[in-house]
Structures are given as structure tokens and as C-alpha cells.
Motif scaffolding. Structure first.
Motif, short mmCIF file in Angstrom:
data_model
loop_
_atom_site.label_atom_id
_atom_site.label_comp_id
_atom_site.label_asym_id
_atom_site.label_seq_id
_atom_site.Cartn_x
_atom_site.Cartn_y
_atom_site.Cartn_z
N ILE A 138 3.68 3.79 -5.34
CA ILE A 138 2.53 2.91 -5.18
C ILE A 138 1.43 3.62 -4.40
N GLY A 139 1.84 4.34 -3.33
CA GLY A 139 0.87 5.10 -2.56
C GLY A 139 0.22 6.20 -3.38
N SER A 140 0.99 6.86 -4.23
CA SER A 140 0.45 7.93 -5.08
C SER A 140 -0.57 7.37 -6.07
N LEU A 141 -0.28 6.20 -6.65
CA LEU A 141 -1.20 5.59 -7.61
C LEU A 141 -2.51 5.18 -6.93
N ASN A 142 -2.41 4.62 -5.72
CA ASN A 142 -3.63 4.24 -5.01
C ASN A 142 -4.43 5.46 -4.57
N HIS A 143 -3.74 6.55 -4.23
CA HIS A 143 -4.44 7.80 -3.92
C HIS A 143 -5.17 8.30 -5.18
N LEU A 144 -4.53 8.16 -6.33
CA LEU A 144 -5.16 8.54 -7.59
C LEU A 144 -6.43 7.73 -7.82
N ILE A 145 -6.38 6.44 -7.55
CA ILE A 145 -7.56 5.58 -7.71
C ILE A 145 -8.68 6.05 -6.78
N ASP A 146 -8.33 6.35 -5.51
CA ASP A 146 -9.34 6.85 -4.57
C ASP A 146 -9.95 8.15 -5.07
N HIS A 147 -9.11 9.02 -5.60
CA HIS A 147 -9.58 10.31 -6.13
C HIS A 147 -10.54 10.08 -7.30
N HIS B 225 -13.41 -3.64 -12.40
CA HIS B 225 -13.24 -3.53 -10.95
C HIS B 225 -12.29 -2.37 -10.63
N VAL B 226 -12.35 -1.91 -9.40
CA VAL B 226 -11.44 -0.87 -8.94
C VAL B 226 -10.03 -1.45 -8.86
N VAL B 227 -9.08 -0.78 -9.50
CA VAL B 227 -7.69 -1.24 -9.52
C VAL B 227 -7.02 -0.91 -8.19
N ARG B 228 -6.17 -1.82 -7.71
CA ARG B 228 -5.33 -1.56 -6.54
C ARG B 228 -3.92 -1.98 -6.88
N PHE B 229 -2.95 -1.14 -6.49
CA PHE B 229 -1.55 -1.42 -6.76
C PHE B 229 -0.86 -1.89 -5.49
N ARG B 230 -0.06 -2.93 -5.61
CA ARG B 230 0.72 -3.45 -4.49
C ARG B 230 2.15 -3.70 -4.96
N LEU B 231 3.10 -3.41 -4.09
CA LEU B 231 4.51 -3.63 -4.41
C LEU B 231 4.99 -4.90 -3.74
N ALA B 232 5.38 -5.89 -4.54
CA ALA B 232 5.92 -7.14 -4.02
C ALA B 232 7.44 -7.06 -4.11
N VAL B 233 8.10 -6.98 -2.97
CA VAL B 233 9.56 -6.88 -2.93
C VAL B 233 10.14 -8.26 -2.67
N GLU B 234 10.76 -8.83 -3.71
CA GLU B 234 11.33 -10.16 -3.59
C GLU B 234 12.86 -10.12 -3.57
#
Length: 297
Positions: free
Chosen positions: A2-11, A116-125
Motif C-alpha cells: 500500500i505504501g509503495s502504491l501511494n509512493h507511486l501516486i506521489d511520483h 481525482h488523485v487516487v489514494r490507497f488504504r488497507l482496511a484490516v477487518e
């Protein structure tokens, strides 16, 4: 992940802000996160519901629309700023996203299709356990009847269904006979094998093979197509319930839940769906999803 994908979005946003000289190097970014560009693109497509290339196109045209509405730059200036060498190419790309030309936007002010700018979040249920196992297979040969169909990100693919129903009883019988001798530890029975590029756009070509796993020495008729997958690890997700809804939900959960929480990543190669059993009308089924993986270190 998830962190890697959000870093990709920032890049992506940083590079798009640079304009025409922007270079989005997914492979270099992936190496910096100890993963691969292939896996990063596949996870992006699965979670965002669109390939990275489509997201880039939409974000670029969203920025271009803002420039056209807020500035006095010429159309050519805006086109060049966003990486297009001619107004004709820019007009085509702009119209494909917004449904209007740049001139119409300036004249009417919209409406536009804003990405819109995409953001990824991990929901752990933890409420939906997954039946998962990892296995190591030698080189696998999938033999069967292959075709090219349009890639669809949601719902059943009618082109695949048409391909399967177009096979006659003799062809189905041949696959069932070959399936009785499939190597142990490989996808069992008659399987559906899908192979596409990691950043393939919806509607682009997908290879689908309706077939079985065989060995290199299996005597095959020339009428069959063969897809070879190098030796390596596979992750297998078993599902049971309403079909195909349960399989589709599990497929989505591999990207949203399992891969971000486990030290594995996809390696290049097709995925396979094996049906282990089903009721009379196929409304309920037990299946296995096979995906080629490698350790994510």
C-alpha cells in the motif's frame, strides 16, 4: 505494498507537474521498494479498477483542462506542456477523456471528466478468512483452445463464455481425457487460463485458453495451443459458494487484502481458474485460483 502504491501516486503527481519533460520510471521506483514493476502495475490495476497508463492519461487531461480554463496560453502551449507535439494529437486525447474538444471547453467551461488523485488504504477487518496455500511447481504446460478476447475489469466476460460454448463435444471430450493425466500438484481438471499485460487497458486484448495442464512429453494433437509457465511458486486461493460471484470477490480480495499483508508478489505469467465441483446449474461451485508468485524481499 500500500505504501509503495501511494509512493507511486506521489511520483506520478511530481512528474506530471514537471510537464513535457516528465519521465515516470515505474521499474526504478519498484526497485526502490524491493518489488517489481510488473507486480506494482498489476496491483494498481486490480485496486484502482484501471491500468496505470489509463490513470496517467486521465490525470494528464485533468491538469490540461485546468490549464485551459485558468490561463491564456495557446492551445499549442498547453499541448506541449503535457507531452504532445501537435494540437491534433492533444485534441484527440482530450476528447477521449472529456468528450469535448479543448476549444469547446474554453467556450463553454465544461463539464469535464475530472480524475481525482487516487489514494490507497488497507482496511484490516479479519472477518473473511481466505483458504490459501503456496506450492512450488516445475515448468507447467497449459494445452487447450486459445483465443483473444477484450479485457473486462468487471463482471463475467461474455467473449470467454462464447469461446467455451463454441467448442464441440469432441473438443471438450479431448480436454477431459487429457485432464485425467494432468501432473500432480498442478491446476487440476479443465482450467481457464488468462494472460494479459500488467498495464493492459480495458478493451485491449487478453489471451484466454480453455485447457488442461500437461507435461512436456504429452502427446498432443496439432489443433491444441500451448502456454508455457516457467517453474516457480504459485499461490492458490480456494473458494466455495455462489458462482461466479464468490470467485470474483476472492480475486478482488487477493489484491486488496492478501498481497498487501503477505511477503509475496506476482511474477510474470498467466493465472488459472480450476473448477473442482459444482451443482447442476453451476450456480454454486468450488474453485481454485492459481497465481504465479515469488518472494517479495
Amino acid at each position: 505494498m500500500i505504501g509503495s502504491l501511494n509512493h507511486l501516486i506521489d511520483h506520478v503527481e511530481e512528474q506530471l507537474a514537471r510537464g513535457a519533460d516528465a519521465e515516470i520510471d515505474v521499474e526504478a521506483l519498484a526497485r526502490g521498494h524491493a518489488t517489481t514493476g510488473y507486480h506494482l502495475r498489476r496491483m494498481f490495476s486490480s485496486l484502482a479498477g484501471m491500468p496505470l497508463s489509463e490513470y496517467l492519461r486521465r490525470r494528464r487531461m485533468t491538469r490540461a483542462a485546468a490549464d485551459l480554463l485558468s490561463g491564456t496560453d495557446t492551445l499549442l502551449d498547453v499541448a506541449v506542456r503535457h507531452g504532445y507535439s501537435s494540437t491534433e494529437a492533444f485534441n484527440r486525447a482530450f476528447h477521449a477523456v472529456h468528450g469535448m474538444s479543448p476549444a469547446q471547453l474554453r467556450a463553454n467551461g465544461g463539464p469535464i471528466s475530472n480524475q481525482h488523485v487516487v489514494r490507497f488504504r488497507l482496511a484490516v477487518e479479519g472477518s473473511t478468512p481466505m483458504d490459501v496455500r503456496i506450492t512450488t511447481c516445475p515448468e507447467i504446460y497449459f494445452a487447450g483452445y486459445a483465443t483473444r478476447v477484450p479485457l473486462l475489469y468487471e463482471g463475467a466476460n461474455p467473449h470467454i463464455i462464447n469461446h467455451i460454448t463454441s467448442l464441440d463435444e469432441q473438443q471438450h471430450g479431448l480436454l477431459r481425457t487429457l485432464a485425467e493425466h494432468s501432473p500432480e500438484g498442478t491446476p487440476p481438471g479443465v482450467v481457464g487460463v488468462t494472460d494479459s499485460e500488467p498495464d493492459a487497458a480495458e478493451g485491449s486484448g487478453l489471451t484466454y485458453l480453455h485447457g488442461v495442464s500437461v507435461t512436456e512429453t504429452t502427446d498432443l494433437p496439432e489443433s491444441l495451443d500451448v502456454i508455457t509457465v516457467p517453474a516457480g511458486d504459485w499461490v492458490i486461493f480456494r473458494t466455495s459458494g455462489p458462482h461466479p460471484e464468490t470467485v470474483q470477490a476472492a480475486w478482488a480480495a487477493t489484491a486488496s487484502d492478501w498481497f498487501p499483508s503477505n511477503p509475496w508478489r506476482l511474477r510474470p505469467g498467466p493465472s488459472a481458474l480450476a473448477t473442482l465441483g459444482h451443482n447442476a446449474d453451476f450456480s454454486e461451485a468450488t474453485c481454485e485460483i492459481w497465481m504465479p508468485v515469488e518472494a517479495d524481499r
